[in-house]
Scaffold this motif. Structure first.
Motif, PDB file in Angstrom:
ATOM      1  N   PHE A  33     -20.201  43.103 -35.862  1.00  0.00           N
ATOM      2  CA  PHE A  33     -18.934  43.321 -36.565  1.00  0.00           C
ATOM      3  C   PHE A  33     -18.418  44.689 -36.145  1.00  0.00           C
ATOM      4  CE2 PHE A  33     -16.693  45.423 -40.026  1.00  0.00           C
ATOM      5  CZ  PHE A  33     -15.690  44.506 -40.300  1.00  0.00           C
ATOM      6  N   ASN A  34     -17.125  44.782 -35.877  1.00  0.00           N
ATOM      7  CA  ASN A  34     -16.556  46.084 -35.537  1.00  0.00           C
ATOM      8  C   ASN A  34     -15.201  46.252 -36.200  1.00  0.00           C
ATOM      9  OD1 ASN A  34     -14.269  45.455 -33.445  1.00  0.00           O
ATOM     10  ND2 ASN A  34     -16.036  44.230 -32.772  1.00  0.00           N
ATOM     11  N   ASP A  40      -0.699  55.147 -32.867  1.00  0.00           N
ATOM     12  CA  ASP A  40      -0.085  55.388 -31.563  1.00  0.00           C
ATOM     13  C   ASP A  40       0.965  56.496 -31.622  1.00  0.00           C
ATOM     14  OD1 ASP A  40      -1.573  53.375 -30.306  1.00  0.00           O
ATOM     15  OD2 ASP A  40      -0.189  51.846 -31.036  1.00  0.00           O
ATOM     16  N   LYS A  41       1.673  56.602 -32.756  1.00  0.00           N
ATOM     17  CA  LYS A  41       2.698  57.622 -32.935  1.00  0.00           C
ATOM     18  C   LYS A  41       2.509  58.278 -34.297  1.00  0.00           C
ATOM     19  CE  LYS A  41       6.144  55.119 -30.180  1.00  0.00           C
ATOM     20  NZ  LYS A  41       7.503  54.511 -30.189  1.00  0.00           N
ATOM     21  N   ASP A  42       2.901  59.555 -34.409  1.00  0.00           N
ATOM     22  CA  ASP A  42       2.698  60.290 -35.658  1.00  0.00           C
ATOM     23  C   ASP A  42       3.453  59.680 -36.829  1.00  0.00           C
ATOM     24  OD1 ASP A  42       1.059  62.063 -34.350  1.00  0.00           O
ATOM     25  OD2 ASP A  42       2.643  63.526 -33.968  1.00  0.00           O
ATOM     26  N   ASP A  43       4.623  59.095 -36.574  1.00  0.00           N
ATOM     27  CA  ASP A  43       5.434  58.563 -37.662  1.00  0.00           C
ATOM     28  C   ASP A  43       5.248  57.055 -37.857  1.00  0.00           C
ATOM     29  OD1 ASP A  43       6.594  57.827 -35.302  1.00  0.00           O
ATOM     30  OD2 ASP A  43       8.653  58.295 -35.893  1.00  0.00           O
ATOM     31  N   ALA A  44       4.287  56.458 -37.151  1.00  0.00           N
ATOM     32  CA  ALA A  44       4.052  55.015 -37.248  1.00  0.00           C
ATOM     33  C   ALA A  44       2.809  54.725 -38.086  1.00  0.00           C
ATOM     34  CB  ALA A  44       3.881  54.421 -35.858  1.00  0.00           C
ATOM     35  N   PRO A  45       2.770  53.557 -38.735  1.00  0.00           N
ATOM     36  CA  PRO A  45       1.564  53.173 -39.476  1.00  0.00           C
ATOM     37  C   PRO A  45       0.390  52.986 -38.518  1.00  0.00           C
ATOM     38  CG  PRO A  45       3.437  51.777 -40.060  1.00  0.00           C
ATOM     39  CD  PRO A  45       3.828  52.548 -38.841  1.00  0.00           C
ATOM     40  N   ARG A  46      -0.795  53.045 -39.032  1.00  0.00           N
ATOM     41  CA  ARG A  46      -1.987  52.841 -38.228  1.00  0.00           C
ATOM     42  C   ARG A  46      -2.119  51.363 -37.853  1.00  0.00           C
ATOM     43  NH1 ARG A  46      -5.139  57.336 -38.248  1.00  0.00           N
ATOM     44  NH2 ARG A  46      -6.832  56.174 -37.282  1.00  0.00           N
ATOM     45  N   THR A  47      -2.659  51.126 -36.675  1.00  0.00           N
ATOM     46  CA  THR A  47      -3.002  49.770 -36.254  1.00  0.00           C
ATOM     47  C   THR A  47      -4.465  49.533 -36.593  1.00  0.00           C
ATOM     48  OG1 THR A  47      -1.412  49.818 -34.428  1.00  0.00           O
ATOM     49  CG2 THR A  47      -3.178  48.194 -34.309  1.00  0.00           C
ATOM     50  N   ASN A  48      -4.733  48.559 -37.440  1.00  0.00           N
ATOM     51  CA  ASN A  48      -6.088  48.250 -37.873  1.00  0.00           C
ATOM     52  C   ASN A  48      -6.540  46.934 -37.261  1.00  0.00           C
ATOM     53  OD1 ASN A  48      -6.276  50.525 -39.692  1.00  0.00           O
ATOM     54  ND2 ASN A  48      -4.923  49.387 -41.062  1.00  0.00           N
ATOM     55  N   SER A  49      -7.754  46.885 -36.792  1.00  0.00           N
ATOM     56  CA  SER A  49      -8.278  45.664 -36.201  1.00  0.00           C
ATOM     57  C   SER A  49      -9.763  45.531 -36.507  1.00  0.00           C
ATOM     58  CB  SER A  49      -8.055  45.657 -34.684  1.00  0.00           C
ATOM     59  OG  SER A  49      -8.714  46.750 -34.074  1.00  0.00           O
ATOM     60  N   PHE A  50     -10.228  44.287 -36.587  1.00  0.00           N
ATOM     61  CA  PHE A  50     -11.651  44.046 -36.750  1.00  0.00           C
ATOM     62  C   PHE A  50     -12.034  42.813 -35.952  1.00  0.00           C
ATOM     63  CE2 PHE A  50     -10.076  41.136 -39.987  1.00  0.00           C
ATOM     64  CZ  PHE A  50     -10.934  40.048 -39.881  1.00  0.00           C
ATOM     65  N   GLY A  51     -13.302  42.719 -35.623  1.00  0.00           N
ATOM     66  CA  GLY A  51     -13.795  41.567 -34.877  1.00  0.00           C
ATOM     67  C   GLY A  51     -15.200  41.207 -35.306  1.00  0.00           C
ATOM     68  N   LEU A  52     -15.565  39.970 -35.131  1.00  0.00           N
ATOM     69  CA  LEU A  52     -16.918  39.514 -35.428  1.00  0.00           C
ATOM     70  C   LEU A  52     -17.261  38.350 -34.510  1.00  0.00           C
ATOM     71  CD1 LEU A  52     -16.604  36.658 -37.250  1.00  0.00           C
ATOM     72  CD2 LEU A  52     -15.870  38.314 -38.942  1.00  0.00           C
ATOM     73  N   GLY A  53     -18.563  38.180 -34.261  1.00  0.00           N
ATOM     74  CA  GLY A  53     -18.944  37.084 -33.381  1.00  0.00           C
ATOM     75  C   GLY A  53     -20.440  36.930 -33.220  1.00  0.00           C
ATOM     76  N   TYR A  74      -8.892  40.120 -35.355  1.00  0.00           N
ATOM     77  CA  TYR A  74      -7.618  40.160 -36.079  1.00  0.00           C
ATOM     78  C   TYR A  74      -7.132  41.596 -36.090  1.00  0.00           C
ATOM     79  CZ  TYR A  74      -4.325  40.193 -40.007  1.00  0.00           C
ATOM     80  OH  TYR A  74      -3.214  40.371 -40.793  1.00  0.00           O
ATOM     81  N   SER A  75      -5.838  41.813 -35.862  1.00  0.00           N
ATOM     82  CA  SER A  75      -5.278  43.162 -35.932  1.00  0.00           C
ATOM     83  C   SER A  75      -3.864  43.096 -36.490  1.00  0.00           C
ATOM     84  CB  SER A  75      -5.274  43.826 -34.549  1.00  0.00           C
ATOM     85  OG  SER A  75      -4.448  43.114 -33.644  1.00  0.00           O
ATOM     86  N   PRO A 216     -17.152  52.052 -32.319  1.00  0.00           N
ATOM     87  CA  PRO A 216     -18.504  51.749 -32.782  1.00  0.00           C
ATOM     88  C   PRO A 216     -18.613  50.332 -33.338  1.00  0.00           C
ATOM     89  CG  PRO A 216     -17.781  53.897 -33.563  1.00  0.00           C
ATOM     90  CD  PRO A 216     -16.581  53.223 -32.982  1.00  0.00           C
ATOM     91  N   ALA A 217     -19.724  49.671 -33.021  1.00  0.00           N
ATOM     92  CA  ALA A 217     -19.992  48.325 -33.513  1.00  0.00           C
ATOM     93  C   ALA A 217     -21.425  48.260 -34.011  1.00  0.00           C
ATOM     94  CB  ALA A 217     -19.767  47.284 -32.422  1.00  0.00           C
ATOM     95  N   ILE A 218     -21.632  47.599 -35.129  1.00  0.00           N
ATOM     96  CA  ILE A 218     -22.960  47.408 -35.710  1.00  0.00           C
ATOM     97  C   ILE A 218     -23.332  45.939 -35.603  1.00  0.00           C
ATOM     98  CG2 ILE A 218     -24.350  47.544 -37.796  1.00  0.00           C
ATOM     99  CD1 ILE A 218     -22.645  49.887 -38.693  1.00  0.00           C
ATOM    100  N   GLY A 219     -24.528  45.660 -35.148  1.00  0.00           N
ATOM    101  CA  GLY A 219     -24.989  44.281 -35.015  1.00  0.00           C
ATOM    102  C   GLY A 219     -26.412  44.107 -35.515  1.00  0.00           C
TER     103      GLY A 219
END
Length: 224
Positions: A33-34, A40-53, A74-75, A216-219
């Motif tokens: 899972f990660n 990307d820009k100071d005035d933009a919201p953060r891009t959040n993403s996660f993955g699993l497999g 998913y992001s 970082p990813a933990i498995g």
């Protein structure tokens, strides 16, 4: 004398147990899972993403395994507004966010190096192929539009890490991406404001190395 023999036998048992976890003919079954967040820009919201497999591997020789992994990700990034300076004063601009998900298949090769009876260092090289789809979030304006899209992508990733064996069969991993290359191609795009819009598919290449790739990813794997 007997105590020395007992201690020596115990140490040999630990060493053999550590090797048996990754010896020829063994299997590993696990997953990871990660989570990654960036701005990307100071005035933009953060891009959040996660993955699993999940992944499955077979040791063709001591400390050397081949296998196959599959993953889902998913992001998203929320839409936002900015105030740009125009000739007659500030102009409120609306920026679309996005939501995206996808899957990929990734064969891999992995090599372990013994550090002690409980810890190993490993390097993992994988190649991947997959597909993703998504849509933009927000409201269409004169400066932007809503869209749906699909992507096909291919890539290769080198990920080093450390593994801890709390028991003979359970392995806890911590890894990160060191080098990655990805090629993606847009396959579909739709503008609801102009269904006749001609969209030319775009091909993108992305190569990352070093600190810019840290994710970082933990498995957890089961060795048997």
């Amino acid at each position: 004398m007997n105590k020395k023999l007992i201690i020596a036998a115990a140490l040999c048992g630990l060493a053999l147990g550590s090797r048996a976890q990754t010896e020829k003919g063994s299997f590993l079954l696990g997953g990871d899972f990660n989570f990654h967040s960036k701005r990307d820009k100071d005035d933009a919201p953060r891009t959040n993403s996660f993955g699993l497999g999940p992944k499955f591997g077979y040791f063709i020789s001591d400390n050397f395994a081949i296998g196959l992994g599959a993953s889902y990700f998913y992001s998203n990034q929320e839409s936002w507004t900015t105030d740009d300076q125009g000739p007659e004063g500030p102009i409120r601009k609306f920026n679309n966010g996005f939501r995206q998900s996808g899957f990929n298949i990734a064969p891999f090769v992995r090599h372990y190096i013994d550090l002690n009876a409980k810890f190993k260092f490993f390097s993992n090289l994988s190649v991947s192929a997959g597909k993703s789809w998504g849509r933009s979030l927000g409201e269409p304006t004169t400066n932007n539009y809503l869209s749906k899209f699909e992507l096909k992508y291919y890539g290769a990733t080198l990920s080093p890490g450390f593994v801890f064996f709390p028991t003979k069969k359970i392995a806890i991993e911590l890894s990160t991406t060191l080098i990655s290359y990805h090629r993606s191609e847009d396959t579909f795009k739709y503008d609801p404001n102009n269904v006749n819009t001609l969209y030319v598919p775009q091909i993108r290449h992305m190569f990352q190395f070093g600190l810019s790739t840290i994710q970082p990813a933990i498995g957890v794997n089961y060795h048997f």
